[in-house]
Design an enzyme around this catalytic site. Structure first.
Site, mmCIF file in Angstrom:
data_model
loop_
_atom_site.group_PDB
_atom_site.id
_atom_site.type_symbol
_atom_site.label_atom_id
_atom_site.label_comp_id
_atom_site.label_asym_id
_atom_site.label_seq_id
_atom_site.Cartn_x
_atom_site.Cartn_y
_atom_site.Cartn_z
ATOM 1 N N ARG A 163 0.848 -1.186 0.000
ATOM 2 C CA ARG A 163 0.000 0.000 0.000
ATOM 3 C C ARG A 163 0.877 1.227 0.000
ATOM 4 N NH1 ARG A 163 -4.854 0.618 4.249
ATOM 5 N NH2 ARG A 163 -3.122 1.298 5.537
ATOM 6 N N THR A 198 -1.033 7.481 -0.818
ATOM 7 C CA THR A 198 -2.338 7.372 -1.507
ATOM 8 C C THR A 198 -3.165 6.199 -1.003
ATOM 9 O OG1 THR A 198 -1.454 5.873 -3.191
ATOM 10 C CG2 THR A 198 -1.256 8.241 -3.625
ATOM 11 N N ASP A 249 0.102 -3.141 12.071
ATOM 12 C CA ASP A 249 0.588 -3.527 10.744
ATOM 13 C C ASP A 249 0.953 -5.010 10.761
ATOM 14 O OD1 ASP A 249 2.511 -4.082 8.587
ATOM 15 O OD2 ASP A 249 2.303 -1.959 8.160
ATOM 16 N N ASP A 258 4.554 -6.032 9.563
ATOM 17 C CA ASP A 258 5.590 -5.677 10.543
ATOM 18 C C ASP A 258 5.541 -6.609 11.750
ATOM 19 O OD1 ASP A 258 6.675 -3.628 9.086
ATOM 20 O OD2 ASP A 258 5.491 -2.052 10.045
HETATM 21 C C1 PRP Z 1 -1.232 -4.702 4.354
HETATM 22 C C2 PRP Z 1 -2.065 -5.962 4.429
HETATM 23 C C3 PRP Z 1 -2.852 -5.920 3.166
HETATM 24 C C4 PRP Z 1 -3.117 -4.435 2.997
HETATM 25 C C5 PRP Z 1 -4.503 -4.140 3.431
HETATM 26 O O1 PRP Z 1 -0.154 -4.887 3.535
HETATM 27 O O2 PRP Z 1 -1.303 -7.114 4.583
HETATM 28 O O3 PRP Z 1 -2.181 -6.437 2.044
HETATM 29 O O4 PRP Z 1 -2.177 -3.757 3.834
HETATM 30 O O5 PRP Z 1 -4.846 -2.830 3.190
HETATM 31 P P1 PRP Z 1 -5.897 -2.413 2.065
HETATM 32 O O6 PRP Z 1 -7.085 -3.289 2.234
HETATM 33 O O7 PRP Z 1 -6.192 -0.978 2.413
HETATM 34 O O8 PRP Z 1 -5.250 -2.542 0.727
HETATM 35 P P2 PRP Z 1 0.972 -3.754 3.329
HETATM 36 O O9 PRP Z 1 0.633 -2.894 2.162
HETATM 37 O O10 PRP Z 1 1.203 -3.051 4.639
HETATM 38 O O11 PRP Z 1 2.220 -4.579 2.885
HETATM 39 P P3 PRP Z 1 3.047 -5.711 3.681
HETATM 40 O O12 PRP Z 1 2.185 -6.930 3.758
HETATM 41 O O13 PRP Z 1 4.233 -5.899 2.794
HETATM 42 O O14 PRP Z 1 3.414 -5.172 5.037
HETATM 43 N N1 URA Z 2 -2.638 -3.096 6.812
HETATM 44 C C1 URA Z 2 -2.331 -3.582 8.027
HETATM 45 O O1 URA Z 2 -1.373 -4.354 8.177
HETATM 46 N N2 URA Z 2 -3.082 -3.201 9.067
HETATM 47 C C2 URA Z 2 -4.130 -2.365 8.939
HETATM 48 O O2 URA Z 2 -4.794 -2.061 9.948
HETATM 49 C C3 URA Z 2 -4.442 -1.874 7.664
HETATM 50 C C4 URA Z 2 -3.677 -2.263 6.612
#
Ligand code: PRP
Ligand code: URA
Length: 209
Positions: free
Chosen positions: A104, A108, A200, A203
């Site tokens: 994400r 944005t 997150d 993380d």
């Molecule tokens: C997180 C999560 C989803 C997304 C959800 O990933 O694991 O993929 O955010 O958010 P959304 O529904 O608003 O798209 P992130 O982009 O943080 O990446 P990561 O898994 O690499 O930490």
């Molecule tokens: N991605 C995450 O990992 N946590 C949230 O709460 C939203 C998006």
């Protein structure tokens, strides 16, 4: 319209609530995410088709039931979805695994694609897309669109925590995709994080940040 199933199994509810705690460290978080994925997989596969199969036990011949129909695939959305793969495979070990890389954009909140590798026969499989978090729905909607563009027709989506905003978007954009949710939370905050959520997920699984 797609089916939305919020898990009511006490073990799932207990484990989801446990990992929300901010003091739970990565090792424990990762282990329990895997356990939740296995339990959710068990619930989400209740309607898989069976066929009669004749076998021979050490005592006699018999006709029993085994899985029939489409073969399965698990597709995690990287990174956090990786935390659910082993749990899924513990229930459906013959499934193939594809990977979709999306993050994400922090400004944005739109998903940015960086990787896609799927089983060659993915379009003939029933695909379980897994990601612990469904927030705005941008990532899951985009991942499912990528699968559909590769010809995949049978898709289910599994997440551990969802926000109503994400569920609504998924249902609007992919009304054919059933959604399995560990816990349905209240809403998103101004940074598009789920409230109360668990922070997150990537993380917390990988110990970054
Ligand atoms: C997180 C999560 C989803 C997304 C959800 O990933 O694991 O993929 O955010 O958010 P959304 O529904 O608003 O798209 P992130 O982009 O943080 O990446 P990561 O898994 O690499 O930490
Ligand atoms: N991605 C995450 O990992 N946590 C949230 O709460 C939203 C998006």
């Amino acid at each position: 319209m797609s089916k939305v199933q919020v898990m009511d199994h006490p073990l799932i509810q207990h484990k989801v609530n446990y990992i929300r705690r901010k003091e739970v460290g990565s090792k424990e978080f990762r282990e329990i995410v895997g356990e939740i994925a296995a339990l959710m997989c068990y619930e989400a596969t209740r309607d898989l088709k069976l066929q009669d199969v004749e076998i021979e036990t050490p005592i006699c011949k018999m006709v029993g039931k085994e899985l029939s129909g489409k073969k399965l695939a698990v597709v995690p959305i990287l990174r956090a979805g990786l935390g659910m793969v082993d749990g899924m495979l513990s229930m459906i070990p013959a499934a193939k695994v594809g990977h979709i890389g999306l993050y994400r954009d922090p400004e944005t909140y739109e998903p940015v694609e960086y990787y896609c590798k799927l089983p060659a026969d993915c379009d003939e499989r029933e695909v379980f897309v897994v990601d612990p978090m469904l927030a705005t729905g941008g990532s899951s909607v985009a991942a499912i669109q990528m699968l559909k563009e590769k010809g995949v027709k049978h898709i289910r989506f599994m997440c551990i925590i969802a926000a109503p905003e994400g569920v609504e978007r998924m249902q609007k954009e992919h009304p054919d995709v059933d959604i399995y949710i560990g816990a349905l939370d209240e809403k998103l905050n101004e940074h598009k994080y789920i409230i109360p959520g668990l922070g997150d997920a990537g993380d917390r699984i990988f110990g970054t940040k």
